[in-house]
Design a protein around this motif. Structure first.
Motif, PDB file in Angstrom:
ATOM      1  N   VAL A 168       0.863  -1.202   0.000  1.00 37.62           N
ATOM      2  CA  VAL A 168       0.000   0.000   0.000  1.00 37.62           C
ATOM      3  C   VAL A 168       0.890   1.239   0.000  1.00 37.62           C
ATOM      4  O   VAL A 168       0.822   2.082   0.893  1.00 37.62           O
ATOM      5  CB  VAL A 168      -0.963   0.004   1.220  1.00 37.62           C
ATOM      6  N   THR A 169       1.728   1.372  -1.005  1.00 34.89           N
ATOM      7  CA  THR A 169       2.651   2.504  -1.066  1.00 34.89           C
ATOM      8  C   THR A 169       1.929   3.728  -1.618  1.00 34.89           C
ATOM      9  O   THR A 169       0.715   3.734  -1.798  1.00 34.89           O
ATOM     10  CB  THR A 169       3.887   2.189  -1.933  1.00 34.89           C
ATOM     11  N   ARG A 170       2.695   4.775  -1.937  1.00 36.32           N
ATOM     12  CA  ARG A 170       2.103   6.055  -2.332  1.00 36.32           C
ATOM     13  C   ARG A 170       1.729   6.122  -3.815  1.00 36.32           C
ATOM     14  O   ARG A 170       1.263   7.164  -4.290  1.00 36.32           O
ATOM     15  CB  ARG A 170       3.065   7.182  -1.996  1.00 36.32           C
ATOM     16  N   GLY A 171       1.925   5.070  -4.571  1.00 40.12           N
ATOM     17  CA  GLY A 171       1.569   5.129  -5.988  1.00 40.12           C
ATOM     18  C   GLY A 171       1.681   3.770  -6.651  1.00 40.12           C
ATOM     19  O   GLY A 171       2.438   2.904  -6.186  1.00 40.12           O
ATOM     20  N   HIS A 172       0.971   3.553  -7.753  1.00 44.80           N
ATOM     21  CA  HIS A 172       0.934   2.218  -8.359  1.00 44.80           C
ATOM     22  C   HIS A 172       2.279   1.808  -8.962  1.00 44.80           C
ATOM     23  O   HIS A 172       2.607   0.624  -9.009  1.00 44.80           O
ATOM     24  CB  HIS A 172      -0.180   2.144  -9.405  1.00 44.80           C
ATOM     25  N   LEU A 173       3.080   2.766  -9.402  1.00 43.56           N
ATOM     26  CA  LEU A 173       4.399   2.418  -9.946  1.00 43.56           C
ATOM     27  C   LEU A 173       5.308   1.857  -8.846  1.00 43.56           C
ATOM     28  O   LEU A 173       6.021   0.870  -9.049  1.00 43.56           O
ATOM     29  CB  LEU A 173       5.045   3.627 -10.620  1.00 43.56           C
ATOM     30  N   LEU A 174       5.253   2.502  -7.668  1.00 39.64           N
ATOM     31  CA  LEU A 174       6.039   2.006  -6.539  1.00 39.64           C
ATOM     32  C   LEU A 174       5.461   0.689  -6.025  1.00 39.64           C
ATOM     33  O   LEU A 174       6.215  -0.206  -5.627  1.00 39.64           O
ATOM     34  CB  LEU A 174       6.079   3.053  -5.431  1.00 39.64           C
ATOM     35  N   GLU A 176       4.161  -1.602  -7.818  1.00 42.21           N
ATOM     36  CA  GLU A 176       4.652  -2.638  -8.730  1.00 42.21           C
ATOM     37  C   GLU A 176       6.134  -2.925  -8.491  1.00 42.21           C
ATOM     38  O   GLU A 176       6.575  -4.081  -8.552  1.00 42.21           O
ATOM     39  CB  GLU A 176       4.420  -2.210 -10.182  1.00 42.21           C
ATOM     40  N   GLU A 177       6.894  -1.886  -8.195  1.00 41.72           N
ATOM     41  CA  GLU A 177       8.316  -2.082  -7.886  1.00 41.72           C
ATOM     42  C   GLU A 177       8.484  -2.944  -6.646  1.00 41.72           C
ATOM     43  O   GLU A 177       9.307  -3.881  -6.619  1.00 41.72           O
ATOM     44  CB  GLU A 177       8.979  -0.717  -7.664  1.00 41.72           C
ATOM     45  N   VAL A 178       7.696  -2.654  -5.608  1.00 37.27           N
ATOM     46  CA  VAL A 178       7.744  -3.440  -4.380  1.00 37.27           C
ATOM     47  C   VAL A 178       7.298  -4.881  -4.650  1.00 37.27           C
ATOM     48  O   VAL A 178       7.906  -5.835  -4.177  1.00 37.27           O
ATOM     49  CB  VAL A 178       6.867  -2.791  -3.292  1.00 37.27           C
ATOM     50  N   PHE A 179       6.236  -5.019  -5.435  1.00 36.88           N
ATOM     51  CA  PHE A 179       5.745  -6.355  -5.779  1.00 36.88           C
ATOM     52  C   PHE A 179       6.835  -7.184  -6.441  1.00 36.88           C
ATOM     53  O   PHE A 179       7.029  -8.366  -6.118  1.00 36.88           O
ATOM     54  CB  PHE A 179       4.531  -6.237  -6.699  1.00 36.88           C
ATOM     55  N   ASN A 180       7.579  -6.582  -7.356  1.00 41.92           N
ATOM     56  CA  ASN A 180       8.640  -7.312  -8.046  1.00 41.92           C
ATOM     57  C   ASN A 180       9.759  -7.750  -7.103  1.00 41.92           C
ATOM     58  O   ASN A 180      10.463  -8.735  -7.364  1.00 41.92           O
ATOM     59  CB  ASN A 180       9.210  -6.463  -9.182  1.00 41.92           C
ATOM     60  N   LEU A 181       9.919  -7.030  -5.994  1.00 45.60           N
ATOM     61  CA  LEU A 181      10.952  -7.388  -5.018  1.00 45.60           C
ATOM     62  C   LEU A 181      10.548  -8.584  -4.150  1.00 45.60           C
ATOM     63  O   LEU A 181      11.411  -9.224  -3.544  1.00 45.60           O
ATOM     64  CB  LEU A 181      11.263  -6.192  -4.111  1.00 45.60           C
ATOM     65  N   TYR A 189       0.901 -14.779   1.225  1.00 48.13           N
ATOM     66  CA  TYR A 189      -0.092 -13.833   0.716  1.00 48.13           C
ATOM     67  C   TYR A 189       0.609 -12.551   0.293  1.00 48.13           C
ATOM     68  O   TYR A 189       1.454 -12.034   1.020  1.00 48.13           O
ATOM     69  CB  TYR A 189      -1.107 -13.545   1.835  1.00 48.13           C
ATOM     70  N   ILE A 190       0.269 -12.068  -0.889  1.00 50.79           N
ATOM     71  CA  ILE A 190       0.734 -10.753  -1.342  1.00 50.79           C
ATOM     72  C   ILE A 190      -0.499  -9.993  -1.809  1.00 50.79           C
ATOM     73  O   ILE A 190      -1.116 -10.345  -2.819  1.00 50.79           O
ATOM     74  CB  ILE A 190       1.751 -10.848  -2.493  1.00 50.79           C
ATOM     75  N   GLY A 191      -0.874  -8.969  -1.050  1.00 50.34           N
ATOM     76  CA  GLY A 191      -2.032  -8.160  -1.401  1.00 50.34           C
ATOM     77  C   GLY A 191      -1.582  -6.807  -1.913  1.00 50.34           C
ATOM     78  O   GLY A 191      -0.700  -6.166  -1.329  1.00 50.34           O
ATOM     79  N   ILE A 192      -2.182  -6.356  -3.020  1.00 54.62           N
ATOM     80  CA  ILE A 192      -1.770  -5.106  -3.656  1.00 54.62           C
ATOM     81  C   ILE A 192      -2.981  -4.193  -3.779  1.00 54.62           C
ATOM     82  O   ILE A 192      -4.005  -4.567  -4.361  1.00 54.62           O
ATOM     83  CB  ILE A 192      -1.184  -5.357  -5.060  1.00 54.62           C
ATOM     84  N   ILE A 193      -2.867  -2.982  -3.234  1.00 58.21           N
ATOM     85  CA  ILE A 193      -3.951  -2.011  -3.344  1.00 58.21           C
ATOM     86  C   ILE A 193      -3.944  -1.425  -4.751  1.00 58.21           C
ATOM     87  O   ILE A 193      -2.938  -1.474  -5.460  1.00 58.21           O
ATOM     88  CB  ILE A 193      -3.801  -0.907  -2.278  1.00 58.21           C
ATOM     89  N   GLY A 194      -5.073  -0.856  -5.173  1.00 57.10           N
ATOM     90  CA  GLY A 194      -5.109  -0.223  -6.488  1.00 57.10           C
ATOM     91  C   GLY A 194      -6.470  -0.346  -7.137  1.00 57.10           C
ATOM     92  O   GLY A 194      -7.276  -1.198  -6.773  1.00 57.10           O
ATOM     93  N   SER A 195      -6.709   0.502  -8.111  1.00 58.25           N
ATOM     94  CA  SER A 195      -7.967   0.455  -8.849  1.00 58.25           C
ATOM     95  C   SER A 195      -8.006  -0.795  -9.725  1.00 58.25           C
ATOM     96  O   SER A 195      -6.972  -1.397 -10.025  1.00 58.25           O
ATOM     97  CB  SER A 195      -8.107   1.699  -9.734  1.00 58.25           C
TER      98      SER A 195
END
Length: 266
Positions: A168-174, A176-181, A189-195
């Motif tokens: 739940v970072t400050r933007g979808h680009l970040l 995605e960067e965190v997700f890739n890490l 479990y990996i949950g990602i916030i976003g529209s």
């Protein structure tokens, strides 16, 4: 020796490792050790002894099997009549193998409104909690925050099948960067916030490279909230609890047909 064993158990749990405590609960005849004797069994080490020989080897092997499942169990061996365990001393030995499992870990990546609310709510449950971000100004709002770049912090972070990651970072680009890490490191479990639009784009990217996994949940959370950070945090935690506990998405009530299993809201 008992204190050494207990300290070793605590040390392993703090590192996110399961541990086994073997306790002799009853011993009759000329068994090697007496009632109350304990032994610690770890992934790569044994501390203490219940007498050595074949019986100890069998118990250690069984304890290490249980370390994989997290289950505890009792045991009973007759050292006179059991062929593979016969010992000159004879006797009977009963005991218990207690498996200690570390608390599941929630790793919150992003300390904005939702991340902060999730951290504060989850503090009331039995989780090992950690929240990370690279924005120093957020430290005043959440003193427990671990500061640093996501690249640096996540590269060093221990992630395993007992880890639940919330992005739940400050933007979808970040995001995605965190997700890739973290995506291929074995998290439960990996949950990602976003529209839905942004998540659809991410899903298409992952499908092209064959990296859709059962542990990915996006958009994050169950569909429960009114959209406030507090209720979104509860949505996220509810989803984590469902995955952790193997829960069902049904109401418990028996009073309203439309809410029970088989009703229109099943």
């Amino acid at each position: 020796m008992e204190l050494t064993i207990l300290k070793k158990i605590e040390e392993n749990l703090s590192q996110g490792k399961r541990t086994a405590l073997v306790t002799i609960t009853e011993a009759t005849g000329s068994t090697p050790r007496k009632s109350g004797t304990i032994m610690g069994v770890f992934e790569d080490e044994i501390v203490g002894t219940i007498g050595g020989g074949k019986i100890e080897s069998v118990v250690i092997d069984r304890a290490r099997e249980l370390l994989k499942t997290g289950d505890s169990e009792s045991f009973e061996y007759n050292l006179t009549t059991t062929d593979e365990l016969k010992m000159n001393c004879g006797g009977m030995m009963k005991g218990y193998i207690k498996i200690f499992s570390p608390f599941p870990k929630i790793l919150i990546c992003g300390a904005g409104h939702v991340g902060q609310k999730l951290f504060k709510i989850a503090q009331h449950l039995e989780f090992d909690l950690k929240i990370i971000d690279d924005r120093e100004e957020l430290k005043k709002d959440i003193p427990e925050l671990t500061l640093g770049s996501f690249q640096e912090l996540l590269t060093k972070e221990k992630i395993d099948g007992n880890t639940y990651i919330v992005i739940v970072t400050r933007g979808h680009l970040l995001d995605e960067e965190v997700f890739n890490l973290v995506k291929n490191r074995g998290a439960k479990y990996i949950g990602i916030i976003g529209s839905r639009r942004k998540v659809t784009t991410l899903k298409e990217k992952l499908e092209k490279i064959g990296e859709i996994r059962d542990n990915i949940f996006a958009p994050i959370g169950l569909k429960l909230s009114n959209g406030t950070p507090e209720e979104i945090a509860i949505e996220i935690l509810a989803e984590i609890l469902k995955i952790k506990n193997g829960g069902d998405l049904v109401h418990r009530t028996m009073f309203h047909n439309k809410y029970i299993l088989g009703g229109k809201n099943e």
